[in-house]
Scaffold this active site. Sequence first.
Site, PDB file in Angstrom:
ATOM      1  N   LYS A  61       0.864  -1.188   0.000  1.00  0.00           N
ATOM      2  CA  LYS A  61       0.000   0.000   0.000  1.00  0.00           C
ATOM      3  C   LYS A  61       0.896   1.231   0.000  1.00  0.00           C
ATOM      4  CE  LYS A  61      -2.901   2.724   3.063  1.00  0.00           C
ATOM      5  NZ  LYS A  61      -3.518   2.796   4.398  1.00  0.00           N
ATOM      6  N   ARG A 104     -12.070   1.729   5.426  1.00  0.00           N
ATOM      7  CA  ARG A 104     -11.371   0.624   6.082  1.00  0.00           C
ATOM      8  C   ARG A 104     -10.838   1.031   7.447  1.00  0.00           C
ATOM      9  NH1 ARG A 104      -6.837   0.289   8.413  1.00  0.00           N
ATOM     10  NH2 ARG A 104      -5.753   1.297   6.684  1.00  0.00           N
ATOM     11  N   HIS A 131     -10.389  14.907   7.226  1.00  0.00           N
ATOM     12  CA  HIS A 131     -10.947  13.943   6.275  1.00  0.00           C
ATOM     13  C   HIS A 131     -11.456  12.675   6.960  1.00  0.00           C
ATOM     14  CE1 HIS A 131     -11.358  11.597   2.616  1.00  0.00           C
ATOM     15  NE2 HIS A 131     -10.517  10.700   3.063  1.00  0.00           N
TER      16      HIS A 131
END
Length: 309
Positions: A61, A104, A131
Amino acid sequence: MSSASILVDHACPLVGPRNRNDGCSSAIGGFVKLRALPLANRNLTGSRIKSAAGPAAAGIKIGSCFLGNDALDLPRHNSLILLFDQTRGRIGTIVEAGTLNAFRTAATDAVATDILARPEAEVLAIFGTGHQAEYEVAALSRIRRLRRVLVVGRAQSSSLAMVGHLNVAGIAAEMSEAEAACRCSDIIVTATGATAPLFRADWVRDGTHVSTMGSDAIGKQELPVPLLAAARLFCDLPTQSRAVGEFQHAPSDASLIAIGEVLRGTAPGRQSAEQIAVFDSSGLSLQDSYVALAVLGESDRQQEGGRPL
Protein backbone atom coordinates in the site's frame (compact mmCIF):
# COMPACT_ATOMS: atom_id res chain seq x y z
CA MET A 1 2.77 -10.43 -20.19
CA SER A 2 -0.84 -9.99 -19.08
CA SER A 3 -1.89 -6.51 -18.00
CA ALA A 4 -2.90 -5.61 -14.46
CA SER A 5 -6.50 -4.85 -13.56
CA ILE A 6 -7.09 -1.29 -12.38
CA LEU A 7 -9.92 -0.04 -10.15
CA VAL A 8 -10.28 3.72 -9.67
CA ASP A 9 -11.36 5.02 -6.27
CA HIS A 10 -14.75 6.46 -7.23
CA ALA A 11 -15.65 3.30 -9.14
CA CYS A 12 -14.93 0.85 -6.31
CA PRO A 13 -18.16 -1.11 -5.79
CA LEU A 14 -17.84 -1.25 -2.00
CA VAL A 15 -17.64 2.54 -1.63
CA GLY A 16 -21.21 3.48 -0.88
CA PRO A 17 -23.81 3.48 1.90
CA ARG A 18 -25.28 0.05 1.17
CA ASN A 19 -21.91 -1.67 1.44
CA ARG A 20 -20.31 0.05 4.42
CA ASN A 21 -20.66 -2.99 6.67
CA ASP A 22 -18.44 -4.94 4.26
CA GLY A 23 -15.49 -2.85 5.44
CA CYS A 24 -15.99 -4.18 8.97
CA SER A 25 -16.02 -7.79 7.84
CA SER A 26 -12.91 -7.25 5.72
CA ALA A 27 -11.13 -5.55 8.62
CA ILE A 28 -11.97 -8.49 10.87
CA GLY A 29 -10.52 -10.83 8.26
CA GLY A 30 -7.28 -8.87 8.23
CA PHE A 31 -7.06 -8.96 12.03
CA VAL A 32 -7.85 -12.62 12.49
CA LYS A 33 -5.39 -13.78 9.80
CA LEU A 34 -2.62 -11.53 11.08
CA ARG A 35 0.39 -13.09 12.78
CA ALA A 36 3.78 -11.46 13.34
CA LEU A 37 4.57 -9.48 10.19
CA PRO A 38 7.75 -7.49 9.58
CA LEU A 39 7.48 -3.74 9.98
CA ALA A 40 7.54 -2.06 6.58
CA ASN A 41 6.74 1.61 7.01
CA ARG A 42 9.07 4.25 5.59
CA ASN A 43 8.91 7.63 3.97
CA LEU A 44 9.49 7.87 0.23
CA THR A 45 9.19 11.30 -1.43
CA GLY A 46 6.33 12.31 0.79
CA SER A 47 4.56 8.97 0.60
CA ARG A 48 4.34 6.07 3.04
CA ILE A 49 4.79 2.47 1.97
CA LYS A 50 3.63 -0.66 3.80
CA SER A 51 3.86 -4.25 2.68
CA ALA A 52 2.23 -7.44 3.91
CA ALA A 53 1.49 -11.03 2.94
CA GLY A 54 -1.17 -13.43 4.10
CA PRO A 55 -2.74 -16.73 3.04
CA ALA A 56 -4.94 -15.09 0.39
CA ALA A 57 -3.18 -11.84 -0.50
CA ALA A 58 0.23 -10.26 -0.83
CA GLY A 59 0.98 -6.71 -1.87
CA ILE A 60 1.85 -3.17 -0.87
CA LYS A 61 0.00 0.00 0.00
CA ILE A 62 1.30 3.45 -0.91
CA GLY A 63 -0.26 6.26 1.09
CA SER A 64 0.24 9.87 0.01
CA CYS A 65 -0.57 13.33 1.28
CA PHE A 66 -0.90 16.34 -1.03
CA LEU A 67 -1.44 19.55 0.94
CA GLY A 68 -2.23 21.45 -2.26
CA ASN A 69 -5.45 19.45 -2.67
CA ASP A 70 -7.14 21.82 -0.20
CA ALA A 71 -7.25 24.46 -2.93
CA LEU A 72 -8.84 21.93 -5.29
CA ASP A 73 -11.50 20.90 -2.76
CA LEU A 74 -10.05 17.39 -2.78
CA PRO A 75 -8.93 15.21 0.17
CA ARG A 76 -5.25 15.51 1.04
CA HIS A 77 -4.82 11.79 1.49
CA ASN A 78 -4.94 9.05 -1.10
CA SER A 79 -3.86 5.42 -1.30
CA LEU A 80 -2.83 2.91 -3.95
CA ILE A 81 -3.07 -0.82 -3.23
CA LEU A 82 -0.97 -3.13 -5.41
CA LEU A 83 -1.88 -6.80 -5.18
CA PHE A 84 0.46 -9.47 -6.48
CA ASP A 85 -0.78 -12.34 -8.60
CA GLN A 86 -0.24 -15.12 -6.06
CA THR A 87 0.42 -17.69 -8.78
CA ARG A 88 3.16 -15.80 -10.66
CA GLY A 89 4.43 -13.01 -8.43
CA ARG A 90 3.47 -10.29 -10.90
CA ILE A 91 1.28 -7.30 -10.15
CA GLY A 92 -2.26 -8.57 -10.51
CA THR A 93 -4.41 -5.59 -9.55
CA ILE A 94 -3.97 -1.90 -8.79
CA VAL A 95 -6.70 -0.25 -6.70
CA GLU A 96 -6.88 3.49 -6.12
CA ALA A 97 -8.28 3.45 -2.62
CA GLY A 98 -8.32 6.88 -0.97
CA THR A 99 -12.01 6.72 -0.06
CA LEU A 100 -11.83 2.97 0.47
CA ASN A 101 -8.96 3.49 2.92
CA ALA A 102 -11.07 5.94 4.92
CA PHE A 103 -13.87 3.37 5.19
CA ARG A 104 -11.37 0.62 6.08
CA THR A 105 -9.72 2.69 8.80
CA ALA A 106 -13.07 3.59 10.32
CA ALA A 107 -14.24 -0.02 10.13
CA THR A 108 -11.07 -1.19 11.86
CA ASP A 109 -11.62 1.23 14.72
CA ALA A 110 -15.30 0.30 14.94
CA VAL A 111 -14.36 -3.39 15.25
CA ALA A 112 -11.96 -2.58 18.11
CA THR A 113 -14.47 -0.30 19.82
CA ASP A 114 -17.21 -2.89 19.58
CA ILE A 115 -15.22 -5.47 21.52
CA LEU A 116 -13.45 -3.10 23.95
CA ALA A 117 -16.00 -0.42 24.88
CA ARG A 118 -18.56 -1.11 27.61
CA PRO A 119 -21.88 -2.38 26.20
CA GLU A 120 -23.74 0.67 27.50
CA ALA A 121 -21.31 3.23 26.02
CA GLU A 122 -23.34 5.86 24.14
CA VAL A 123 -21.53 9.22 24.31
CA LEU A 124 -18.65 9.81 21.86
CA ALA A 125 -16.01 12.55 21.85
CA ILE A 126 -14.31 12.94 18.47
CA PHE A 127 -11.08 14.96 18.32
CA GLY A 128 -10.40 16.23 14.82
CA THR A 129 -12.52 17.57 11.98
CA GLY A 130 -10.40 16.48 9.02
CA HIS A 131 -10.95 13.94 6.27
CA GLN A 132 -11.06 10.86 8.52
CA ALA A 133 -13.12 12.14 11.46
CA GLU A 134 -16.59 11.91 9.90
CA TYR A 135 -15.91 8.37 8.67
CA GLU A 136 -15.05 7.38 12.23
CA VAL A 137 -18.32 8.72 13.61
CA ALA A 138 -20.34 7.13 10.81
CA ALA A 139 -18.80 3.71 11.43
CA LEU A 140 -19.29 3.87 15.19
CA SER A 141 -22.91 4.96 14.77
CA ARG A 142 -23.56 1.71 12.88
CA ILE A 143 -22.32 -0.54 15.68
CA ARG A 144 -23.39 1.52 18.73
CA ARG A 145 -26.47 3.64 19.46
CA LEU A 146 -24.76 6.99 19.99
CA ARG A 147 -26.93 9.27 22.09
CA ARG A 148 -24.53 12.21 21.78
CA VAL A 149 -21.43 13.08 19.73
CA LEU A 150 -19.11 15.86 20.95
CA VAL A 151 -16.92 17.38 18.23
CA VAL A 152 -13.62 18.90 19.37
CA GLY A 153 -11.74 20.81 16.68
CA ARG A 154 -9.13 23.55 16.42
CA ALA A 155 -11.18 25.82 14.15
CA GLN A 156 -14.77 26.77 14.86
CA SER A 157 -15.65 26.84 11.16
CA SER A 158 -14.60 23.25 10.50
CA SER A 159 -16.17 22.05 13.76
CA LEU A 160 -19.50 23.68 12.84
CA ALA A 161 -19.32 22.20 9.36
CA MET A 162 -18.75 18.70 10.72
CA VAL A 163 -21.56 19.08 13.27
CA GLY A 164 -23.85 20.13 10.45
CA HIS A 165 -22.91 17.15 8.29
CA LEU A 166 -23.49 14.73 11.16
CA ASN A 167 -26.83 16.29 12.10
CA VAL A 168 -28.03 15.99 8.51
CA ALA A 169 -27.08 12.30 8.68
CA GLY A 170 -29.29 11.92 11.75
CA ILE A 171 -26.47 11.87 14.31
CA ALA A 172 -26.93 14.08 17.39
CA ALA A 173 -23.68 16.08 17.30
CA GLU A 174 -22.57 19.33 18.92
CA MET A 175 -19.36 21.32 19.40
CA SER A 176 -17.46 20.95 22.67
CA GLU A 177 -14.27 21.94 24.45
CA ALA A 178 -11.74 19.18 25.13
CA GLU A 179 -12.16 18.90 28.90
CA ALA A 180 -15.95 18.90 28.85
CA ALA A 181 -15.99 16.29 26.07
CA CYS A 182 -13.63 13.93 27.89
CA ARG A 183 -15.39 14.21 31.24
CA CYS A 184 -18.78 13.07 29.92
CA SER A 185 -17.81 10.58 27.19
CA ASP A 186 -17.77 6.77 27.21
CA ILE A 187 -15.79 6.60 23.95
CA ILE A 188 -13.03 8.97 22.81
CA VAL A 189 -11.65 8.91 19.27
CA THR A 190 -8.67 10.98 18.17
CA ALA A 191 -8.09 11.55 14.44
CA THR A 192 -5.57 14.38 14.21
CA GLY A 193 -2.00 15.08 13.18
CA ALA A 194 -1.02 16.18 16.69
CA THR A 195 2.51 16.05 18.08
CA ALA A 196 1.46 16.72 21.70
CA PRO A 197 -1.35 15.34 23.91
CA LEU A 198 -4.83 16.62 23.07
CA PHE A 199 -6.14 16.37 26.65
CA ARG A 200 -5.13 15.49 30.20
CA ALA A 201 -5.28 11.98 31.60
CA ASP A 202 -7.33 13.00 34.64
CA TRP A 203 -10.13 14.25 32.36
CA VAL A 204 -10.82 10.68 31.19
CA ARG A 205 -13.41 8.79 33.20
CA ASP A 206 -12.95 5.25 34.47
CA GLY A 207 -14.36 2.73 32.02
CA THR A 208 -13.74 4.87 28.93
CA HIS A 209 -12.60 3.36 25.65
CA VAL A 210 -10.11 5.43 23.60
CA SER A 211 -9.25 4.85 19.93
CA THR A 212 -6.32 6.79 18.50
CA MET A 213 -5.10 6.78 14.89
CA GLY A 214 -3.21 10.00 14.20
CA SER A 215 0.22 8.78 15.26
CA ASP A 216 1.83 7.14 12.24
CA ALA A 217 5.36 8.54 12.44
CA ILE A 218 8.07 9.16 15.01
CA GLY A 219 7.24 12.24 17.08
CA LYS A 220 3.48 12.21 16.58
CA GLN A 221 1.37 12.01 19.72
CA GLU A 222 -2.31 12.40 20.64
CA LEU A 223 -2.62 10.90 24.14
CA PRO A 224 -1.03 11.84 27.49
CA VAL A 225 1.63 9.47 28.79
CA PRO A 226 -0.07 9.00 32.22
CA LEU A 227 -3.15 7.67 30.43
CA LEU A 228 -1.04 5.08 28.58
CA ALA A 229 0.55 4.06 31.89
CA ALA A 230 -2.84 3.52 33.54
CA ALA A 231 -4.80 1.90 30.69
CA ARG A 232 -4.91 -1.55 29.11
CA LEU A 233 -3.25 -1.14 25.70
CA PHE A 234 -4.37 -2.72 22.43
CA CYS A 235 -3.16 -2.19 18.87
CA ASP A 236 -3.22 -3.73 15.41
CA LEU A 237 0.49 -4.62 15.39
CA PRO A 238 2.62 -4.18 18.56
CA THR A 239 5.99 -3.75 16.79
CA GLN A 240 4.61 -1.05 14.53
CA SER A 241 2.72 0.73 17.30
CA ARG A 242 5.84 0.79 19.47
CA ALA A 243 8.01 2.10 16.61
CA VAL A 244 5.84 4.75 14.95
CA GLY A 245 2.37 4.57 16.53
CA GLU A 246 0.90 6.11 19.67
CA PHE A 247 2.59 3.52 21.87
CA GLN A 248 6.04 4.88 21.09
CA HIS A 249 5.16 7.06 24.11
CA ALA A 250 3.98 4.17 26.33
CA PRO A 251 6.14 2.96 29.23
CA SER A 252 8.86 0.59 28.06
CA ASP A 253 7.48 -2.22 30.20
CA ALA A 254 3.87 -1.78 29.06
CA SER A 255 2.15 -4.86 27.64
CA LEU A 256 0.83 -4.25 24.11
CA ILE A 257 -1.96 -6.62 23.08
CA ALA A 258 -2.70 -7.31 19.41
CA ILE A 259 -6.42 -6.83 18.78
CA GLY A 260 -6.32 -9.90 16.53
CA GLU A 261 -5.54 -12.02 19.58
CA VAL A 262 -8.66 -10.68 21.31
CA LEU A 263 -10.77 -11.43 18.23
CA ARG A 264 -9.37 -14.97 18.11
CA GLY A 265 -10.06 -15.46 21.81
CA THR A 266 -6.41 -16.04 22.73
CA ALA A 267 -6.11 -12.84 24.80
CA PRO A 268 -8.68 -11.10 27.04
CA GLY A 269 -10.06 -7.69 26.13
CA ARG A 270 -11.61 -5.36 28.68
CA GLN A 271 -11.38 -7.00 32.10
CA SER A 272 -13.63 -4.73 34.18
CA ALA A 273 -16.20 -1.98 33.79
CA GLU A 274 -13.82 0.50 35.44
CA GLN A 275 -10.81 -0.26 33.25
CA ILE A 276 -9.70 2.27 30.62
CA ALA A 277 -8.90 0.64 27.29
CA VAL A 278 -6.82 2.28 24.54
CA PHE A 279 -6.64 1.02 20.96
CA ASP A 280 -3.89 2.37 18.68
CA SER A 281 -4.75 2.04 15.00
CA SER A 282 -1.54 2.62 13.05
CA GLY A 283 -2.84 0.73 10.02
CA LEU A 284 -1.89 -2.56 8.38
CA SER A 285 -1.30 -3.26 4.74
CA LEU A 286 -2.81 -6.72 5.22
CA GLN A 287 -6.15 -5.12 6.07
CA ASP A 288 -5.96 -3.07 2.87
CA SER A 289 -5.19 -6.20 0.87
CA TYR A 290 -8.24 -8.03 2.18
CA VAL A 291 -10.47 -5.01 1.55
CA ALA A 292 -9.09 -4.84 -2.01
CA LEU A 293 -9.92 -8.52 -2.48
CA ALA A 294 -13.48 -7.84 -1.32
CA VAL A 295 -13.74 -4.99 -3.84
CA LEU A 296 -12.47 -7.21 -6.64
CA GLY A 297 -14.96 -9.92 -5.77
CA GLU A 298 -17.84 -7.46 -5.80
CA SER A 299 -16.60 -5.94 -9.06
CA ASP A 300 -16.54 -9.35 -10.72
CA ARG A 301 -20.06 -10.11 -9.50
CA GLN A 302 -21.32 -6.84 -10.97
CA GLN A 303 -19.95 -7.51 -14.44
CA GLU A 304 -21.41 -9.84 -16.99
CA GLY A 305 -19.25 -12.90 -17.36
CA GLY A 306 -17.08 -11.86 -14.41
CA ARG A 307 -14.58 -10.06 -16.65
CA PRO A 308 -12.08 -7.77 -14.80
CA LEU A 309 -12.21 -4.02 -15.29
